[in-house]
Design an enzyme around this catalytic site. Structure first.
Site, PDB file in Angstrom:
ATOM      1  N   CYS A 103      25.613  31.226 -59.430  1.00  0.00           N
ATOM      2  CA  CYS A 103      26.478  32.009 -60.321  1.00  0.00           C
ATOM      3  C   CYS A 103      27.332  31.088 -61.185  1.00  0.00           C
ATOM      4  O   CYS A 103      27.484  31.322 -62.382  1.00  0.00           O
ATOM      5  CB  CYS A 103      27.377  32.936 -59.507  1.00  0.00           C
ATOM      6  N   CYS A 157      29.174  31.396 -55.099  1.00  0.00           N
ATOM      7  CA  CYS A 157      27.739  31.204 -55.320  1.00  0.00           C
ATOM      8  C   CYS A 157      27.483  30.085 -56.338  1.00  0.00           C
ATOM      9  O   CYS A 157      27.888  30.198 -57.497  1.00  0.00           O
ATOM     10  CB  CYS A 157      27.155  32.527 -55.808  1.00  0.00           C
TER      11      CYS A 157
END
Length: 98
Positions: free
Chosen positions: A25, A22
């Site tokens: 993230c 991600c």
């Protein structure tokens, strides 16, 4: 230690669910590290990979990553999905820790 023990081990706990794939993230990683340093052990910060902790994420109601959850006495008191400013995250945690 299972998830229930993890979130109940301290009065206030911050959990981040993330994924290595991600991009949001990855962008939050240094922010979370800084928040961890600024909390200086007063509040534990746990970072859990959603792919390795799928059942915990489902039980916590996580639908997207990154997701941040603050627990107080083992109960969810605040939840946020997506990127967040480090100062905002820090002040949220501290507001429940004081």
């Amino acid at each position: 230690m299972d998830y229930k023990e993890l979130i109940s081990a301290n009065k206030v706990v911050l959990v981040e669910f993330f994924a290595t794939w991600c991009p949001h993230c990855r962008k939050m990683m240094p922010v979370v590290e800084q928040v961890k340093e600024l909390l200086d052990g007063r509040v534990p910060v746990y970072q859990l990979d959603i792919d390795e902790n799928r059942s915990d994420a489902e039980n916590a109601g996580v639908e997207s990553v990154p997701s941040f959850i603050i627990y107080r006495d083992g109960e969810t008191v605040w939840k946020h999905s997506g990127e967040i400013d480090g100062e905002v995250l820090l002040s949220k945690v501290e507001s429940f820790a004081n």
